[in-house]
Scaffold this active site. Structure first.
Site, mmCIF file in Angstrom:
data_model
loop_
_atom_site.group_PDB
_atom_site.id
_atom_site.type_symbol
_atom_site.label_atom_id
_atom_site.label_comp_id
_atom_site.label_asym_id
_atom_site.label_seq_id
_atom_site.Cartn_x
_atom_site.Cartn_y
_atom_site.Cartn_z
ATOM 1 N N ASP A 8 27.891 -19.357 24.851
ATOM 2 C CA ASP A 8 27.347 -19.853 26.118
ATOM 3 C C ASP A 8 25.869 -19.490 26.208
ATOM 4 O OD1 ASP A 8 28.184 -21.054 28.882
ATOM 5 O OD2 ASP A 8 26.835 -19.402 29.360
ATOM 6 N N GLU A 10 22.307 -19.503 28.926
ATOM 7 C CA GLU A 10 21.633 -19.748 30.201
ATOM 8 C C GLU A 10 20.242 -20.272 29.871
ATOM 9 O OE1 GLU A 10 23.283 -19.687 32.898
ATOM 10 O OE2 GLU A 10 25.032 -18.699 32.003
ATOM 11 N N HIS A 142 27.744 -17.773 35.422
ATOM 12 C CA HIS A 142 26.362 -18.120 35.111
ATOM 13 C C HIS A 142 25.597 -16.957 34.488
ATOM 14 C CE1 HIS A 142 26.861 -22.054 36.804
ATOM 15 N NE2 HIS A 142 27.211 -21.560 37.981
ATOM 16 N N ASP A 147 30.378 -15.734 30.687
ATOM 17 C CA ASP A 147 30.907 -17.089 30.572
ATOM 18 C C ASP A 147 31.544 -17.318 29.202
ATOM 19 O OD1 ASP A 147 30.193 -17.692 33.125
ATOM 20 O OD2 ASP A 147 28.490 -18.956 32.621
#
Length: 931
Positions: A8, A10, A142, A147
């Protein structure tokens, strides 16, 4: 089980080419065993947008000492290796990393795709919702590593659920998807291998049939039949149920008597009993559904005549069938039968499903829907589309291949055939025997359009949310087509070696005599040639349409709202229109021949099916569906170009991508249809809504729906608006036409308001562009005060935005048209409502422009009343219960400066009204709310 890497990221935004990565999280695991972890913050070399900090909690200070992306790529590449990458919406994460040269050849698995199949009834598929539903811990949504861990957990739970599926289901999904890359095929192969390894089944069980999953109670088919002599209703006896000391007060502790509700009940009872029509405006909090359900059930019970209730929204249908009807039954203690009936396309057709299973899917969308449906039915699904979630146009089209179809389904085959009753006929039988049948406006108008062939026979109708009846009818009877839709139908038709034509040729080769085979092959080849010719002419037609629209806008680029060009008599005299006529004339000739040939071939297939050739029946169903779709396109385009109907509105539209324009048609007026089939065609029609009047009069809705002979009743809300609601009219802000000064006033006012109230505000806009400008301007200052700015269109669904708003301590929600009604946030979570500007329709909108022309004074007689109804709906978002308290702010000074402004104010409930300066807004809000 092979090793996977859950990954994952960001990022600073959604564009891999322009935005940067700020955090990476990854977990390498095999089965239930975690092998290693990877996590790091990344310095993107630029300040973070405020909304990213708000979303993730990551700040510029946290990133100041973090490594640059180039410093960690090698380590990440080594961590992942050649393992399969697992992610939630994994293509987003891989898109950023593939930009940097990583993971181009790694297999990828998307938990979103897998969840959509394994949890077909889930309302939402975002990671946090899935984690919650599956019991997977998610510490900090998030944040990349959290995540990634949650993605791993979601995958493990979904895989475990897949192991519990009947092995024949898994085998069939694997067989059907063997030649199609559809997103979750690899997982099912792994599941099947694991089932064999674990000995969960020896594969010897009977072939699984989805029809066997319909295990609901058999319906006793006892249709209502009208009694010889109607029995009049006793108004006093029925009203007593809701009055103090009545059955409701005895059945429900804390029941609150509402005089307005009883008044409405009396009026509805009298209208039904005396065969009169009625318009009822029932303010918020009256409880109008119970006021019409009680007399509706009593009339049906005493007279054997069903009553149809039509709503605009699914939410209201659910409230009626799952709450109001059970409450009423509990209070009365008698047998009340209610049923929800939907359009046939909402029900699974067992024959068409069987055909698709035999013939196989033709696309990834069809395979996903087929897998989802097989899992759904194996888990007890009952064949109603409302039970499952379908994503996007592709899956909706795939569903249409297996849904019930009026021309291919019949009572003989679906009701009296072998096996269980199909889902549609089960619902139809329930409706036939119900006292009250609940439908939506679209189905009600479809019944009108087909000459009452959709619904069971009825003479008594209640239309709730009646202010939407015109728009629902417009949508239901409208038409829209673009090049992609026509080309899709032609692709589904295929060529002699592909698509439907390929299946017909294969059938002929394997099942027919040589002479018959040769005949069919000649027909298939001819239709294939015609389809190919049509595909070329379709491209030419829409190229001509693109040129027409470009010339009409003088080759200027498309703006943010695109282009809508109404096609009127004057349009047809323009030189550029002649090119479009020529393009259609070139297309219509092979199109007409192809339609005739396809129709004849379809009839031939049906004859073969009647001789016992099941494969011919399967293919005939698909052939007739494609023929109907193409025939509708032909008829609509022919009218649009050569034979326009004066009672239809025609227009062309281009939005964002000028190479993909669309053609549209919609009815000019709905009133004549309503008058002929409802007011004149039914014994009693009751139309109700919280907003039917403008400035206290029913005149506008009477004109729109031709309700000239209906009685009327306007009932105010039982809520005390004078003490609960302050309407603050900003009197020194520039009018919207002033541009920047007005916009600056809106931004300053919203910031001051939210700082005073701690958020807890909803701002209603009429323009998405203005919403975005406002969000960008107020997010920074409000973030410093800990107030979140939630905006429609930032990627979150309407439902997700509302849930976030309801559960946030300090937030403002910015919404456009869909947020002006249907929003229910009771209590302090919504204490301030900002109406940014009067919600006038765009005058250039083709439907608005055409209908405005039917009035002598279009603005006063059409535009203002339409805006008043929407304004009242927006105002109604604030006070939802008797204990609510709040402030409504109008940032549109035209309510004070224009003569029509008084009509808007006179249409609102009697509340406390103050006119004041923008600078005084914060203090007024603080005083009113006591904060």
């Amino acid at each position: 089980m092979q090793t996977l890497v859950a990954l994952d990221l960001e990022t600073t935004g959604l564009d891999p080419e322009r935005d940067g990565i700020i955090e990476i999280g990854a977990v390498r695991f095999t089965g239930e065993r975690v092998e290693d972890q990877f996590q790091t913050l990344i310095n993107p070399g630029r300040p973070l947008p405020a909304f990213i900090t708000q979303l993730t909690g990551i700040t510029d200070d946290m990133l100041a000492g973090a490594p640059r992306l180039t410093q960690v790529l090698s380590e990440l590449e080594s961590f992942v290796g050649d393992h399969t990458v697992l992610g939630h919406s994994v293509n987003f994460d891989l898109g950023f990393l593939q930009q940097k040269g990583l993971f181009h050849y790694n297999q990828a698995i998307d938990t979103y795709d897998l969840a959509a199949v394994m949890l077909p009834t889930a309302a939402r598929y975002d990671l946090s919702s899935l984690a919650s539903a599956l019991g997977v811990p998610l510490r900090d949504s998030h944040r990349a590593f959290d995540d990634a861990e949650a993605t791993m957990g979601v995958f493990q739970q979904l895989f475990a659920r897949a192991l519990d599926l009947p092995r024949n289901v898994v085998e069939e999904v694997c067989r059907l998807g063997a030649d199609i890359h559809w997103g979750a095929g690899w997982i099912f192969e792994e599941v099947l291998a694991a089932q064999k390894r674990l000995g969960l089944s020896d594969g010897g069980e009977p072939v699984w049939e989805p029809a066997a999953s319909f295990d609901g109670p058999e319906i006793e088919y006892a249709p209502l039949e009208p009694y010889a002599e109607p029995v009049a209703l006793d108004v006093e006896e029925i009203a007593a149920v809701l009055e103090p000391g009545g059955l409701f007060a005895q059945s429900f502790p804390g029941y609150e008597n509402r005089p307005q509700q009883v008044s409405m009940l009396r009026a509805v009872t009298e209208a039904i009993s005396s065969s009169r029509h009625l318009l009822v405006e029932a303010g918020t909090g009256i409880g109008k559904s119970m006021a019409y359900l009680l007399p509706a059930f009593e009339w049906a019970r005493l007279n054997g005549q069903r009553v149809v209730v039509s709503t605009n929204t699914i939410n209201l249908q659910d409230q009626l069938i799952y709450k109001d009807v059970p409450d009423l039954q509990a209070a009365l203690g008698v047998d009340l039968r209610a049923a929800v009936l939907k359009g046939r396309g909402n029900y699974l057709c067992l024959r068409r499903l069987a055909a698709l299973r035999r013939l196989g899917p033709r696309s990834a969308d069809e395979m996903r829907v087929l897998a989802k449906v097989l899992v759904w039915l194996a888990s007890g699904g009952q064949g109603d589309r409302g039970e499952i979630s379908l994503r996007g146009t592709g899956e909706a089209i795939a569903w249409s291949r297996i849904s019930s179809d009026s021309e291919d389904c019949s009572t003989e085959t679906c009701l009296h055939g072998p096996g269980p009753i199909c889902p549609y006929y089960r619902s139809r039988l329930a409706a036939e025997s119900a006292h009250v049948v609940i439908v939506n406006h679209a189905l009600l108008m479809a019944d009108i359009a087909t000459g009452n062939r959709v619904l069971p026979e009825f003479d008594y109708l209640i239309v709730d949310e009646a202010h939407h009846l015109e728009s629902a009818t417009t949508n239901g009877l409208g038409f829209k087509v673009g090049e992609m839709e026509i080309q899709r139908l032609l692709r589904d038709l295929g060529r002699p070696d592909s698509g439907l034509l390929g299946q017909i040729r294969g059938l002929a080769s394997s099942q027919l005599s040589r002479s018959s085979e040769a005949q069919v092959i000649r027909a298939v080849e001819m239709i294939g040639d015609q389809a190919g010719e049509c595909a070329e002419y379709v491209r030419a037609l829409f190229a001509a349409l693109t040129d027409f629209l470009a010339l009409r806008r003088e080759d200027r680029s498309l703006g943010p709202y695109g282009q809508q060009e109404r096609i009127v008599a004057g349009s047809r005299t323009l030189p550029e229109w002649s090119d479009l006529e020529i393009a259609w004339d070139n297309l219509r000739r092979p199109f007409a021949v192809m339609l005739q040939s396809l129709g004849e071939l379809s009839e031939g297939l049906l004859e073969l099916s009647e001789q016992g050739l099941n494969a011919a029946e399967d293919i005939a169903v698909g052939a007739r569906a494609i023929h109907r779709g193409l025939a509708e396109v032909f008829a609509q385009l022919d009218h649009m170009v050569f034979e326009p109907d004066p009672m239809m509105i025609y227009w062309a539209e281009a939005f964002r991508d000028p190479s993909r324009p669309t053609l549209h048609a919609a009815p000019l007026e709905v009133g004549p249809l309503v008058e002929r089939y409802l007011w004149y065609g039914k014994e009693s029609v009751i139309m109700t809504s919280a907003t039917l009047t403008t400035a206290g009069e029913f005149d506008y809705i009477r004109r729109r729906l031709h309700a000239y002979e209906a009685d009327e009743l306007a009932l105010g809300s039982p809520f005390d608006y004078e003490s609960s609601t302050l309407l603050y009219l900003v009197n020194d802000i520039p009018e919207p036409a002033a541009g920047s000064p007005y916009q600056q006033g809106v931004e300053r006012g919203l910031i001051d308001l939210c700082l005073a109230t701690g958020g807890r505000a909803l701002a209603l806009f009429t323009s998405y562009a203005q919403l975005r400008r406002t969000a960008n301007a107020i997010s920074g200052p409000l973030a410093q005060a800990g107030i979140a700015v939630l905006e429609q269109g930032d990627g979150a669904s309407r439902h997700a935005l509302l849930e976030t708003f309801r559960t946030s301590d300090q937030a403002i929600l910015l919404g456009t048209r869909s947020f002006w009604e249907g929003i229910d946030v009771p209590g302090e979570a919504l204490s301030a409502l900002a109406i940014i500007r009067i919600p006038f329709d765009v005058p250039s909108d083709p439907i608005v422009a055409a209908r405005a022309e039917t009035y002598e004074s279009p603005f006063q007689q059409y535009s203002v009343p339409e805006a008043i109804l929407r304004f009242r709906q927006g105002f109604g978002r604030l006070i939802r219960t008797a204990s609510d308290r709040g402030i409504v702010i109008s940032f549109d000074r035209r309510l004070l400066s224009k003569t029509y402004g008084r009509a808007f104010l006179e249409s609102l409930p009697r509340c406390t009204v103050r006119s004041g300066r923008l600078a005084g807004l914060a203090e007024a809000a603080e005083r009113w709310l006591g904060v």
